[in-house]
Scaffold this active site. Sequence first.
Site, PDB file in Angstrom:
ATOM      1  N   SER A  41      15.597  -4.794 -33.140  1.00 18.61           N
ATOM      2  CA  SER A  41      15.361  -5.670 -31.995  1.00 18.61           C
ATOM      3  C   SER A  41      15.726  -5.036 -30.656  1.00 18.61           C
ATOM      4  O   SER A  41      15.247  -5.480 -29.615  1.00 18.61           O
ATOM      5  CB  SER A  41      16.138  -6.977 -32.162  1.00 18.61           C
ATOM      6  OG  SER A  41      17.524  -6.720 -32.326  1.00 18.61           O
ATOM      7  N   ASP A 330      21.500 -12.980 -24.948  1.00 21.78           N
ATOM      8  CA  ASP A 330      21.508 -14.069 -25.923  1.00 21.78           C
ATOM      9  C   ASP A 330      22.648 -13.983 -26.931  1.00 21.78           C
ATOM     10  O   ASP A 330      22.636 -14.652 -27.950  1.00 21.78           O
ATOM     11  CB  ASP A 330      20.175 -14.115 -26.674  1.00 21.78           C
ATOM     12  CG  ASP A 330      19.869 -12.799 -27.389  1.00 21.78           C
ATOM     13  OD1 ASP A 330      20.741 -11.905 -27.404  1.00 21.78           O
ATOM     14  OD2 ASP A 330      18.763 -12.662 -27.938  1.00 21.78           O
ATOM     15  N   HIS A 333      21.579  -9.318 -27.702  1.00 20.89           N
ATOM     16  CA  HIS A 333      20.770  -8.357 -26.954  1.00 20.89           C
ATOM     17  C   HIS A 333      21.140  -8.368 -25.481  1.00 20.89           C
ATOM     18  O   HIS A 333      21.699  -9.354 -24.980  1.00 20.89           O
ATOM     19  CB  HIS A 333      19.287  -8.684 -27.155  1.00 20.89           C
ATOM     20  CG  HIS A 333      18.931  -8.866 -28.601  1.00 20.89           C
ATOM     21  ND1 HIS A 333      18.871 -10.115 -29.194  1.00 20.89           N
ATOM     22  CD2 HIS A 333      18.668  -7.964 -29.566  1.00 20.89           C
ATOM     23  CE1 HIS A 333      18.564  -9.971 -30.475  1.00 20.89           C
ATOM     24  NE2 HIS A 333      18.446  -8.683 -30.725  1.00 20.89           N
TER      25      HIS A 333
END
Length: 364
Positions: A41, A330, A333
């Site tokens: 991610s 978040d 990240h």
Amino acid sequence: MASFPHFLALTLSPLLLLLLMAHPVVSQCKNRPIIFNFGDSNSDTGGLVAGLGFPVNLPNGRSFFRRSTGRLSDGRLTIDFLCQSLNTSLLSPYLDSLAGTKFTSGANFAVVGSSTLPKYVPFSLNIQVMQFLHFKSRTLELFTAGSEQNLINDDGFGNALYIIDIGQNDIADSFAKNMSSVQVLKRIPLITIEIKAAVKALYDQGGRNFWLHNTGPLGCLPQKLSLVKKDLDQYGCISSYNDAAKLFNEELRRVSLKMRSEMKDAKIVYVDIFSIKYDLIANHTKYGFSSPLMACCGYGGPPYNYNIHFTCGQPGYQVCDEGSRFVSWDGIHYTEAANSVVASKILSTAYSTPRVKFDFFCSS
């Protein structure tokens, strides 16, 4: 010295502009920059959404794209800034059939949640490499048939840069499964074996330029802190998590050194992302950030603003004002502002071994 490109001045954040001016990194590419990225991610530019249809909603993407692009950030990721430093297009996800691109500048195989182990599950590192092998075979087939001469040819694949940014989930998931620190550490060589295997597979396909990111300070992520809340270091990060990350990084550094001796005609660059991100946490005020261990988008307020039941973009979340100076977006990240600092540090070459400019693969 070449003047700073107007394109970059329009698209990079003011902070990144200042940092880049301090470390001139204007691209000297003489050849078309082609990049293939493999990871999780931290560098997924939309692969999860394209591949599985998993929703990544606003406010993700609010700061730059003004819409969600599948990136888990309010804006651009580090990989986006690196691409922009070459004045080339942002990488499209390999799985996105509606991306409107012929992948002439490369492709992004990274997908949220990816790890090196277990193998042969979507979208582990070896699966991403298998996807690349299919992509290369099909691209060369079409190029040879003459259907599209702007496609990447064999020389293009050989001169491309291959970025691997993975390992965070391997370590984090091990802790999540209640493994002891000793058990987690015993798995580290297995992880680096898979990264080496990926490099070797790409090398055997003619790849000669590799850019390997180590993993960041897992113990400084608000998500982890909200669950553990113990064993904290002087900056409030979880020591055991960061110690595991550092040991993984040392093993990856050692493996990178060994690969250089085995693949003498390849350039293998090891980049110390951990030091960059830990410095950003420890010296956040120097970079203009506040509350480095608190998520901008989440739920629950200080100290971490993270609740697994009300994550960013899902019903009930709360988000900081746009323009706020947060490191974490978040809870897992980074924000675009933080990513811009990380990118500038990478581009400085100070954290790279060997110390070469990011555009080394396209400048000769």
